[in-house]
Design a protein around this motif. Structure first.
Motif, PDB file in Angstrom:
ATOM      1  N   ASN A  83      26.807  -6.584  79.762  1.00 28.11           N
ATOM      2  CA  ASN A  83      26.395  -6.257  80.575  1.00 28.11           C
ATOM      3  C   ASN A  83      25.351  -5.004  80.202  1.00 28.11           C
ATOM      4  N   TRP A  84      24.201  -4.557  80.996  1.00 32.24           N
ATOM      5  CA  TRP A  84      23.516  -4.262  80.914  1.00 32.24           C
ATOM      6  C   TRP A  84      23.285  -3.024  80.582  1.00 32.24           C
ATOM      7  N   SER A  85      22.998  -1.681  80.158  1.00 30.31           N
ATOM      8  CA  SER A  85      22.875  -0.325  80.701  1.00 30.31           C
ATOM      9  C   SER A  85      21.483  -0.154  81.991  1.00 30.31           C
ATOM     10  N   LEU A  86      21.466   0.407  82.690  1.00 28.45           N
ATOM     11  CA  LEU A  86      20.036   1.228  83.900  1.00 28.45           C
ATOM     12  C   LEU A  86      19.605   1.328  82.497  1.00 28.45           C
ATOM     13  N   PRO A  87      19.164   1.839  81.673  1.00 33.71           N
ATOM     14  CA  PRO A  87      17.888   2.014  80.724  1.00 33.71           C
ATOM     15  C   PRO A  87      17.615   0.695  80.770  1.00 33.71           C
ATOM     16  N   GLU A  88      17.979  -0.090  80.098  1.00 33.85           N
ATOM     17  CA  GLU A  88      17.847  -1.637  79.808  1.00 33.85           C
ATOM     18  C   GLU A  88      16.960  -2.469  80.709  1.00 33.85           C
ATOM     19  N   LEU A  89      17.919  -1.756  82.053  1.00 32.77           N
ATOM     20  CA  LEU A  89      17.484  -2.700  83.080  1.00 32.77           C
ATOM     21  C   LEU A  89      16.063  -2.152  83.676  1.00 32.77           C
ATOM     22  N   VAL A  90      15.854  -1.063  83.231  1.00 29.62           N
ATOM     23  CA  VAL A  90      14.562  -0.445  84.002  1.00 29.62           C
ATOM     24  C   VAL A  90      13.351  -1.115  82.721  1.00 29.62           C
ATOM     25  N   HIS A  91      13.917  -0.788  81.633  1.00 26.89           N
ATOM     26  CA  HIS A  91      12.769  -1.418  80.571  1.00 26.89           C
ATOM     27  C   HIS A  91      12.210  -2.704  80.810  1.00 26.89           C
ATOM     28  N   ALA A  92      13.973  -3.523  81.194  1.00 21.93           N
ATOM     29  CA  ALA A  92      13.401  -5.162  81.472  1.00 21.93           C
ATOM     30  C   ALA A  92      12.596  -5.195  82.331  1.00 21.93           C
ATOM     31  N   VAL A  93      13.026  -4.546  83.231  1.00 20.56           N
ATOM     32  CA  VAL A  93      11.624  -5.199  85.153  1.00 20.56           C
ATOM     33  C   VAL A  93      10.457  -4.028  85.109  1.00 20.56           C
ATOM     34  N   VAL A  94      10.463  -3.209  84.201  1.00 24.11           N
ATOM     35  CA  VAL A  94       9.087  -2.909  83.425  1.00 24.11           C
ATOM     36  C   VAL A  94       8.106  -3.985  83.043  1.00 24.11           C
ATOM     37  N   ASN A 247       6.659   9.216  94.106  1.00 24.95           N
ATOM     38  CA  ASN A 247       7.749  10.941  94.533  1.00 24.95           C
ATOM     39  C   ASN A 247       8.908   9.737  94.322  1.00 24.95           C
ATOM     40  N   HIS A 248       9.448   7.812  93.876  1.00 24.01           N
ATOM     41  CA  HIS A 248      10.314   8.238  93.942  1.00 24.01           C
ATOM     42  C   HIS A 248      10.526   6.922  92.876  1.00 24.01           C
ATOM     43  N   GLY A 249       9.059   5.902  92.173  1.00 22.72           N
ATOM     44  CA  GLY A 249       9.626   4.870  91.860  1.00 22.72           C
ATOM     45  C   GLY A 249       9.249   6.302  90.041  1.00 22.72           C
ATOM     46  N   PHE A 250       8.302   6.526  89.644  1.00 23.20           N
ATOM     47  CA  PHE A 250       7.674   7.567  88.968  1.00 23.20           C
ATOM     48  C   PHE A 250       8.556   8.379  87.830  1.00 23.20           C
ATOM     49  N   SER A 251       9.608   8.998  89.050  1.00 20.74           N
ATOM     50  CA  SER A 251      10.326   9.776  88.573  1.00 20.74           C
ATOM     51  C   SER A 251      11.740   9.215  88.036  1.00 20.74           C
ATOM     52  N   LEU A 252      11.741   8.123  88.879  1.00 19.07           N
ATOM     53  CA  LEU A 252      13.510   7.025  88.440  1.00 19.07           C
ATOM     54  C   LEU A 252      12.832   6.251  87.306  1.00 19.07           C
ATOM     55  N   VAL A 253      12.161   5.423  86.933  1.00 18.93           N
ATOM     56  CA  VAL A 253      11.511   5.754  85.388  1.00 18.93           C
ATOM     57  C   VAL A 253      11.474   6.287  84.229  1.00 18.93           C
ATOM     58  N   LEU A 373      12.272  -1.260  91.999  1.00 14.46           N
ATOM     59  CA  LEU A 373      13.025   0.183  91.467  1.00 14.46           C
ATOM     60  C   LEU A 373      14.086   0.263  92.863  1.00 14.46           C
ATOM     61  N   ARG A 374      13.614   0.451  93.968  1.00  9.01           N
ATOM     62  CA  ARG A 374      14.333   0.959  95.220  1.00  9.01           C
ATOM     63  C   ARG A 374      15.691   0.324  95.532  1.00  9.01           C
ATOM     64  N   ALA A 375      15.570  -1.382  94.476  1.00  4.48           N
ATOM     65  CA  ALA A 375      16.837  -1.100  94.818  1.00  4.48           C
ATOM     66  C   ALA A 375      17.935  -0.916  93.874  1.00  4.48           C
ATOM     67  N   ILE A 376      17.372  -0.097  92.239  1.00  2.00           N
ATOM     68  CA  ILE A 376      17.811   0.351  91.986  1.00  2.00           C
ATOM     69  C   ILE A 376      18.648   1.445  91.591  1.00  2.00           C
ATOM     70  N   THR A 377      17.647   2.071  92.637  1.00  2.00           N
ATOM     71  CA  THR A 377      17.947   3.508  93.480  1.00  2.00           C
ATOM     72  C   THR A 377      18.804   3.239  94.459  1.00  2.00           C
ATOM     73  N   ARG A 378      18.858   2.293  94.917  1.00  2.00           N
ATOM     74  CA  ARG A 378      19.665   2.199  95.950  1.00  2.00           C
ATOM     75  C   ARG A 378      21.346   1.850  95.228  1.00  2.00           C
ATOM     76  N   HIS A 379      21.009   1.443  94.174  1.00  2.00           N
ATOM     77  CA  HIS A 379      22.501   1.121  93.112  1.00  2.00           C
ATOM     78  C   HIS A 379      22.992   2.726  92.596  1.00  2.00           C
ATOM     79  N   LEU A 380      21.774   3.437  92.549  1.00  2.00           N
ATOM     80  CA  LEU A 380      22.409   5.061  92.260  1.00  2.00           C
ATOM     81  C   LEU A 380      22.975   5.791  93.263  1.00  2.00           C
TER      82      LEU A 380
END
Length: 381
Positions: A83-94, A247-253, A373-380
């Protein structure tokens, strides 16, 4: 992209950072993602192929998998060997959002490399549906769209004048009296429903064969799906004010994938504000209204609404042939034809139409990122 050097520099900086070795997605996961992105064949039984295929499906259809994407992200980052870490998931999504959107620009600009054993590097640049970028690259020549159009120069000039007149009238109306929130909401719903009815199959006879890449395709039936079915009474809406890039996506990534937020934000702002204050042969023109209509129409097709925007402007400024082109390039890029390219804004220079493609590409990428990114934010949370 070299027709717009400021944007190109920003694009290359962000792409280089995404592909650099010091990013979160390392080792076998990074190798597997590169195979997925660049169509290299590999063992489909390896966990990375399962995960990367799942991500590719989810991210490209994040606008309709609102709940599924959340559950699948949770499964991907659960504790476990593969399984993946959150940074890896965000990198893959981008990465996936970047290359999904880049396909729109490539096909929309008539770029399509094809294998050619007679050339030294194995590739040659071909004309996609008789659309050769070399014929359009020089803005000093007459607009190449006119040479193949069924309309005369006088018609295209009157088309340009009519567009500028509509821009002027809309600006005057906005200064006199702004539409109410209720009216703007109604206009958005109308535009959103109509976007589902925009047909892109009118030129299917000119579609490029995909037989040469079919061996890389895991699911031949996979493709873009609208965020809702035609005829549905209550269509889902993603209110941009509830989850914005700024306000949301920028700070998360930026938190999970250091500095990429700054690079993406720079690129989004660059293309959104890029202007030469020209429209074809006219100079000193404020194109803000037109650029915003293009960007927001792409988001509207994905069900994203900006409460402070009057979608009546989209209907006034973007004629049907342009809407067909936008939906095709954004959602079905492989179906883009020269006829579609020629059919809108026939008096505009090639560089101006490339500018349109850049706006469509970045709007497409941002829309995909917002849902994922909204889905990842909801996961967090």
């Amino acid at each position: 992209m070299s027709l717009h050097t400021q944007y190109l520099e920003s694009f290359l900086r962000s792409q280089f950072y995404m592909l650099a070795a010091c990013v979160p997605l390392l080792g076998w996961r990074w190798f597997g993602m590169k195979e997925k992105l660049f169509l290299e064949p590999g063992s489909q039984s390896h966990p990375i192929h399962i995960h990367s295929h799942t991500l590719s499906v989810l991210v490209s259809r994040a606008h309709i998998f609102t709940l599924s994407i959340l559950f699948s992200f949770q499964k991907l980052v659960k504790t476990g060997e593969n399984n993946w870490s959150l940074p890896e998931l965000v990198h893959a999504v981008v990465l996936l959002a970047h290359y999904h959107a880049l396909a729109s620009f490539v096909f929309g600009s008539g770029i399509n490399p094809e294998r050619d054993p007679d050339t030294s590097n194995g590739f040659r640049l071909i004309a996609v549906n008789k659309f050769c970028v070399c014929d359009l690259a020089n803005d000093n020549i007459e607009n190449a769209s006119l040479t193949s159009s069924n309309f005369g120069i006088a018609d295209s000039l009157s088309e340009l004048e009519a567009l500028m007149e509509r821009m002027k009238r809309l600006q005057e109306e906005k200064e006199e009296e702004e539409a109410s929130q209720e009216e703007m909401a109604t206009r958005f719903e109308k535009e959103k429903k109509e976007s589902l009815l925009v047909v892109t199959g009118a030129f299917d006879d000119e579609m490029v064969s995909t037989s040469d890449v079919s061996r890389y395709i895991e699911d031949p039936g996979f493709g873009y799906k609208d965020f809702a079915r035609r005829g549905e009474e209550h269509l889902p809406t993603f209110r941009a004010q509830d989850y914005t890039w700024e306000n949301h996506g920028f700070s998360l990534v930026n938190r999970l994938y250091s500095d990429i937020g700054h690079l993406l934000d720079e690129k989004f702002r660059m293309v959104y504000n890029l202007t030469y204050n020209t429209m074809a042969t006219h100079e000193d023109v404020d194109t803000t209204m037109l650029r915003r209509a293009l960007f927001n129409y792409v988001h509207c097709m994905f069900g994203i609404r900006y409460d402070d925007y009057d979608y009546g402007e989209v209907n006034q400024l973007l004629e049907r042939s342009l809407k067909v082109y936008i939906k095709t390039v954004t959602c079905y890029p492989e179906r883009t034809t020269k006829r579609m390219y020629d059919s809108y804004w026939r008096q505009f220079k090639h560089s101006e139409k490339v500018h349109v493609n850049l706006l469509l590409m970045e709007a497409r990428m941002q829309a995909e990122l917002l849902y994922a990114l909204r889905a990842i934010t909801r996961h967090l949370t």
